[in-house]
Design a protein around this motif. Structure first.
Motif, PDB file in Angstrom:
ATOM      1  N   PRO A  58       0.825  -1.368  -0.080  1.00 26.27           N
ATOM      2  CA  PRO A  58      -0.025  -0.086   0.003  1.00 26.27           C
ATOM      3  C   PRO A  58       0.563   1.213   0.109  1.00 26.27           C
ATOM      4  O   PRO A  58       2.076   1.319   0.391  1.00 26.27           O
ATOM      5  CB  PRO A  58      -0.873   0.043   1.381  1.00 26.27           C
ATOM      6  N   PHE A  59       0.243   2.264  -0.482  1.00 23.52           N
ATOM      7  CA  PHE A  59       0.788   3.633  -0.343  1.00 23.52           C
ATOM      8  C   PHE A  59      -0.243   4.900  -0.081  1.00 23.52           C
ATOM      9  O   PHE A  59      -1.422   4.430  -0.543  1.00 23.52           O
ATOM     10  CB  PHE A  59       1.900   3.930  -1.272  1.00 23.52           C
ATOM     11  N   THR A  60       0.194   5.889   0.605  1.00 23.34           N
ATOM     12  CA  THR A  60      -0.999   6.844   0.697  1.00 23.34           C
ATOM     13  C   THR A  60      -0.978   7.608  -0.361  1.00 23.34           C
ATOM     14  O   THR A  60      -0.228   8.081  -1.138  1.00 23.34           O
ATOM     15  CB  THR A  60      -0.358   7.774   2.092  1.00 23.34           C
ATOM     16  N   THR A 108      14.865  10.826 -17.356  1.00 24.54           N
ATOM     17  CA  THR A 108      15.132   9.498 -18.168  1.00 24.54           C
ATOM     18  C   THR A 108      15.460   8.248 -17.562  1.00 24.54           C
ATOM     19  O   THR A 108      15.465   7.315 -18.029  1.00 24.54           O
ATOM     20  CB  THR A 108      16.122  10.197 -19.239  1.00 24.54           C
ATOM     21  N   ASN A 109      15.409   8.302 -16.227  1.00 23.76           N
ATOM     22  CA  ASN A 109      15.568   7.147 -15.259  1.00 23.76           C
ATOM     23  C   ASN A 109      14.375   6.717 -14.773  1.00 23.76           C
ATOM     24  O   ASN A 109      14.336   5.854 -13.782  1.00 23.76           O
ATOM     25  CB  ASN A 109      16.646   7.576 -14.339  1.00 23.76           C
ATOM     26  N   GLN A 110      12.947   7.430 -14.954  1.00 24.86           N
ATOM     27  CA  GLN A 110      11.784   6.879 -14.536  1.00 24.86           C
ATOM     28  C   GLN A 110      11.676   5.529 -14.300  1.00 24.86           C
ATOM     29  O   GLN A 110      11.070   4.969 -13.369  1.00 24.86           O
ATOM     30  CB  GLN A 110      10.654   7.817 -15.132  1.00 24.86           C
ATOM     31  N   ALA A 111      11.785   4.889 -15.641  1.00 27.27           N
ATOM     32  CA  ALA A 111      11.394   3.482 -15.668  1.00 27.27           C
ATOM     33  C   ALA A 111      12.177   2.681 -14.600  1.00 27.27           C
ATOM     34  O   ALA A 111      11.565   1.400 -14.082  1.00 27.27           O
ATOM     35  CB  ALA A 111      12.031   3.002 -17.229  1.00 27.27           C
ATOM     36  N   GLN A 112      13.240   3.190 -13.971  1.00 26.77           N
ATOM     37  CA  GLN A 112      14.259   2.160 -13.033  1.00 26.77           C
ATOM     38  C   GLN A 112      13.504   2.624 -11.688  1.00 26.77           C
ATOM     39  O   GLN A 112      13.946   1.829 -10.744  1.00 26.77           O
ATOM     40  CB  GLN A 112      15.511   2.589 -13.036  1.00 26.77           C
ATOM     41  N   LEU A 113      12.663   3.548 -11.620  1.00 19.03           N
ATOM     42  CA  LEU A 113      12.066   4.050 -10.156  1.00 19.03           C
ATOM     43  C   LEU A 113      10.762   3.206  -9.876  1.00 19.03           C
ATOM     44  O   LEU A 113       9.981   3.357 -10.895  1.00 19.03           O
ATOM     45  CB  LEU A 113      11.928   5.510  -9.925  1.00 19.03           C
ATOM     46  N   PRO A 114      10.471   2.765  -8.572  1.00 18.18           N
ATOM     47  CA  PRO A 114       9.188   2.231  -8.360  1.00 18.18           C
ATOM     48  C   PRO A 114       8.088   3.072  -7.994  1.00 18.18           C
ATOM     49  O   PRO A 114       7.146   2.527  -7.328  1.00 18.18           O
ATOM     50  CB  PRO A 114       9.578   1.114  -7.128  1.00 18.18           C
ATOM     51  N   TYR A 115       8.282   4.417  -8.243  1.00 19.50           N
ATOM     52  CA  TYR A 115       7.338   5.451  -8.060  1.00 19.50           C
ATOM     53  C   TYR A 115       7.466   6.751  -8.919  1.00 19.50           C
ATOM     54  O   TYR A 115       8.466   6.825  -9.555  1.00 19.50           O
ATOM     55  CB  TYR A 115       7.707   6.004  -6.418  1.00 19.50           C
ATOM     56  N   ALA A 116       6.459   7.268  -9.033  1.00 21.74           N
ATOM     57  CA  ALA A 116       6.584   8.463  -9.696  1.00 21.74           C
ATOM     58  C   ALA A 116       6.421   9.927  -8.868  1.00 21.74           C
ATOM     59  O   ALA A 116       6.668  10.941  -9.352  1.00 21.74           O
ATOM     60  CB  ALA A 116       5.429   8.685 -10.746  1.00 21.74           C
ATOM     61  N   GLY A 117       6.182   9.585  -7.608  1.00 18.97           N
ATOM     62  CA  GLY A 117       6.171  10.819  -6.674  1.00 18.97           C
ATOM     63  C   GLY A 117       5.440  10.473  -5.314  1.00 18.97           C
ATOM     64  O   GLY A 117       5.038   9.086  -5.358  1.00 18.97           O
ATOM     65  N   GLY A 118       5.204  11.365  -4.517  1.00 13.00           N
ATOM     66  CA  GLY A 118       4.409  10.967  -3.297  1.00 13.00           C
ATOM     67  C   GLY A 118       2.942  10.831  -3.845  1.00 13.00           C
ATOM     68  O   GLY A 118       2.434  11.691  -4.261  1.00 13.00           O
ATOM     69  N   GLY A 119       2.378   9.795  -3.158  1.00  7.54           N
ATOM     70  CA  GLY A 119       1.037   9.527  -3.704  1.00  7.54           C
ATOM     71  C   GLY A 119       0.757   8.495  -4.782  1.00  7.54           C
ATOM     72  O   GLY A 119      -0.176   8.285  -5.454  1.00  7.54           O
TER      73      GLY A 119
END
Ligand code: NAD
Ligand code: ZN
Ligand code: ZN
Length: 345
Positions: A58-60, A108-119
């Motif tokens: 889960p996340f907020t 350009t590294n977004q695909a490697q991150l498990p998130y796009a921001g808070g929420g």
């Protein structure tokens, strides 16, 4: 603390008890003043799943946030406890060229991150406290109340960024069509009014939204359909509009946009309605630029906040307590929100 969390895709969010976050070195803890409810959250909750986004549950929820600095992690300088700040929402890697330009929305590294921001994969602002990974993502506020600032970080920033790209077209005598006069749309209308002399035409299927669009600065407001296409073509002497912002993004609104855009115009798709538009030699007037757009840059957020601090634009806010945050989304889905629903924990 209590937090409105997404615990399962295609399932309503739950108000749950979670641990209070504490800032690690470099992080900043924010006491939330306001967290906006965006229609994208409805897509995230009801339309998305693990195959579309890399977010772990889960996340907020809550990606449109402003508040006050509550606590600084070790090593953070340049901010003071108690200072009001807006949170820049798209969180990129912070080190690629686009992030260094302040365009973390296009990291350009977004695909490697498990998130796009808070929420959006990490805990967001629908809770009393929000952990922000770096001070680089905070913009100090002067006169603006965090409740009024929160919607500007997305409902304001996203249309601002797309309008700014098309400013050279919006000369005196030009026309801009805004399809979808809700949270983003009511800001788009005000921003067009504040930044240009263009004639603003709003299109929305909700009669309340049309009335509100006229109050916000639109010269004309129409329900979508063949009559509205004829009206817009007649108002522009058969030429069409220089800019169409489709802030709904279903097949019908894209077809509508293509029917009212003029040659060499900009048709910008903002809404995540899942629609598409056939790109071919004869599907739109010659020279039309088709673009999607995602959020906006950090410098653009500074500019939107400056416009609001100067009194040129103002988000219309409907407040909800955290206990009623789920109702804010229900009201948004039912078209009952005038402007932006903001949860005030
Ligand atoms: P909202 O619910 O506040 O407003 C949507 C408006 O569109 C409402 O007034 C509604 O009556 C109107 N509408 C819906 N269907 C319509 C149709 N077929 N024809 C005409 N009008 C119609 O939503 P919002 O928070 O302003 O978000 C709008 C869209 O923008 C959503 O799809 C959202 O996901 C998307 N969005 C995109 C970005 C981005 O970066 N591209 C950022 C934020 C939101
Ligand atoms: Zn959003
Ligand atoms: Zn990056």
């Amino acid at each position: 603390m209590q937090a409105l969390q997404l615990t399962k895709f295609k399932h309503p969010p739950d108000l749950r008890e979670v641990d209070d976050p504490t800032p690690a070195p470099g992080e900043v803890l924010i006491r939330i003043g306001g967290a906006g409810a965006c229609h994208s959250d409805l897509h995230l909750i009801h339309d998305f799943d693990e195959s579309l986004v890399p977010f772990k549950l889960p996340f907020t929820l809550g990606h449109e946030n402003a508040g006050w600095v509550e606590e600084l992690g070790a090593g953070v300088t340049g901010l003071e406890v108690g200072q009001p700040v807006a949170v820049y929402g798209p969180w990129g890697c912070g080190t690629c060229k686009l992030c260094l330009e302040g365009r973390e929305n296009y990291c350009t590294n977004q695909a490697q991150l498990p998130y796009a921001g808070g929420g959006l994969g990490r805990d967001g602002g629908m809770a009393p406290l929000l952990l922000v990974p770096s001070a680089r993502l905070l913009v100090p506020l002067s006169d603006l109340n965090p409740v009024d600032a929160a919607p500007l970080t997305d409902a304001g920033l996203t249309p601002y960024s797309s309008i700014k790209r098309s400013l050279s077209l919006l000369v005196p005598g030009s026309t801009a069509v805004v399809i979808g006069a809700g949270g983003l749309g009511h800001m788009a209308i005000q921003l067009l009014d504040a930044l240009t002399t263009t004639r603003i035409i709003a299109v929305d299927s909700n009669p309340d939204a049309l009335r509100y669009a006229l109050d916000a600065g639109a010269a004309h407001a129409f329900a979508p359909g063949p009559e509205a296409i004829m009206e817009i073509r007649s108002l522009t002497r058969g030429v069409g509009a220089e800019l169409v912002l489709d802030i709904v993004g279903v097949n019908d609104t894209l077809a509508f946009a293509a029917a009212v855009i003029r040659p060499l115009g900009h048709l910008t798709l903002v809404g995540i309605g899942g629609g598409s538009f056939p790109f071919g030699f004869f599907t739109a007037p010659y020279g039309v630029s088709l673009a999607t757009t995602y959020w906006g840059s950090l410098p653009e957020l500074v500019e939107v906040l400056a416009l609001a601090e100067a009194g040129k634009v103002r988000a219309e806010v409907v407040r909800y307590e955290l206990a009623d945050a789920a109702k804010a989304y229900d009201d948004l889905a039912a078209g009952r929100v005038r402007g932006r629903a903001v949860v005030v924990p």
